[in-house]
Motif scaffolding. Structure first.
Motif, PDB file in Angstrom:
ATOM      1  N   CYS A  56       4.237  -1.792   3.329  1.00 49.48           N
ATOM      2  CA  CYS A  56       3.146  -1.156   3.979  1.00 49.48           C
ATOM      3  C   CYS A  56       2.516  -1.361   5.209  1.00 49.48           C
ATOM      4  N   CYS A  75       1.463  -4.896   0.286  1.00 47.19           N
ATOM      5  CA  CYS A  75       0.969  -3.424  -0.379  1.00 47.19           C
ATOM      6  C   CYS A  75      -0.678  -3.548  -1.138  1.00 47.19           C
ATOM      7  N   ASP A  76      -0.659  -4.831  -1.221  1.00 51.48           N
ATOM      8  CA  ASP A  76      -2.525  -4.808  -2.431  1.00 51.48           C
ATOM      9  C   ASP A  76      -3.449  -5.306  -1.548  1.00 51.48           C
ATOM     10  N   THR A  77      -2.768  -5.018   0.312  1.00 55.04           N
ATOM     11  CA  THR A  77      -4.214  -5.314   1.422  1.00 55.04           C
ATOM     12  C   THR A  77      -3.683  -4.161   1.859  1.00 55.04           C
ATOM     13  N   THR A  78      -5.224  -3.753   2.571  1.00 48.05           N
ATOM     14  CA  THR A  78      -6.123  -2.755   3.100  1.00 48.05           C
ATOM     15  C   THR A  78      -4.777  -2.257   4.312  1.00 48.05           C
ATOM     16  N   GLU A  82       2.653   3.650   3.940  1.00 47.31           N
ATOM     17  CA  GLU A  82       4.087   3.590   3.593  1.00 47.31           C
ATOM     18  C   GLU A  82       5.038   3.624   3.814  1.00 47.31           C
ATOM     19  N   THR A 159      -5.017   0.932  -1.082  1.00 46.12           N
ATOM     20  CA  THR A 159      -4.835  -0.882  -1.627  1.00 46.12           C
ATOM     21  C   THR A 159      -3.994  -1.057  -2.016  1.00 46.12           C
ATOM     22  N   ALA A 160      -3.027  -0.169  -2.371  1.00 43.61           N
ATOM     23  CA  ALA A 160      -1.818  -0.688  -3.370  1.00 43.61           C
ATOM     24  C   ALA A 160      -1.345   0.462  -2.974  1.00 43.61           C
ATOM     25  N   SER A 161       0.254   0.179  -3.435  1.00 44.55           N
ATOM     26  CA  SER A 161       1.290   1.133  -3.231  1.00 44.55           C
ATOM     27  C   SER A 161       1.574   1.832  -3.150  1.00 44.55           C
ATOM     28  N   SER A 165       2.487   5.950  -8.250  1.00 48.28           N
ATOM     29  CA  SER A 165       1.120   6.594  -8.396  1.00 48.28           C
ATOM     30  C   SER A 165       0.837   8.234  -8.686  1.00 48.28           C
TER      31      SER A 165
END
Length: 167
Positions: A56, A75-78, A82, A159-161, A165
């Motif tokens: 990311c 990837c859980d960070t702003t 990606e 804020t996530a991969s 998704s």
């Protein structure tokens, strides 16, 4: 080595490209939110030639034509992009640099083709866009013939991969 990136405008989603060894990057100017370029908050400086699928990326504060390093974060960070595919031997890696137009046409097709395998939905049905980094002329001469495909948005930061998704 550096790479070139460009944002592809046209039918949604859009693409960003990456050129080789020297990477030329026309980076999507989404702005950096909350992370420093190097250091704090889990941000790591990563050479563009060492990016892996699933990395990311935080958009640089300043748009640059050529990139050697980018900031990567968990990837859980702003973040804004990606990596979802690495396409080695673009255009079968001819000895001579094939030119930006040929690489762009190749990257448009190659990145669109690989989008659904990673995200879980065809890019034409996705809320996401794609972009890419292309090898630069110098990078190509040094053996970098890989296109790096990145998923991105034009609005809210990620804020996530985006893997699986179906976004």
């Amino acid at each position: 080595m550096e790479r070139t990136s460009r944002t592809r405008r046209g039918t949604p989603p859009r693409g960003l490209r990456r050129p080789g060894a020297p990477v030329v990057a026309a980076v999507v100017a989404l702005g950096v939110t909350g992370c420093s370029w190097f250091g704090g908050d889990g941000t790591t400086s990563t050479q563009v030639l060492e990016l892996d699928v699933g990395d990311c990326v935080v958009t640089p504060e300043e748009v640059q034509a050529e990139l050697t390093d980018v900031s990567t974060v968990p990837c859980d960070t702003t973040h804004q992009m990606e990596v979802y595919a690495l396409v080695p031997d673009a255009l079968d890696g001819p000895d001579a640099y094939p030119g930006a137009d040929a690489l762009t046409a190749f990257a448009d097709g190659a990145c669109a083709e690989r989008f659904a395998d990673y995200v879980g939905v065809d890019y034409r049905d996705s809320a996401l866009f794609f972009t890419y980094l292309l090898p630069s002329t110098r990078g190509w001469s040094e053996g970098d013939t890989t296109v790096t495909c990145l998923a991105t948005t034009t609005g809210e930061p990620l804020t996530a991969s985006v893997a699986g998704s179906e976004r």
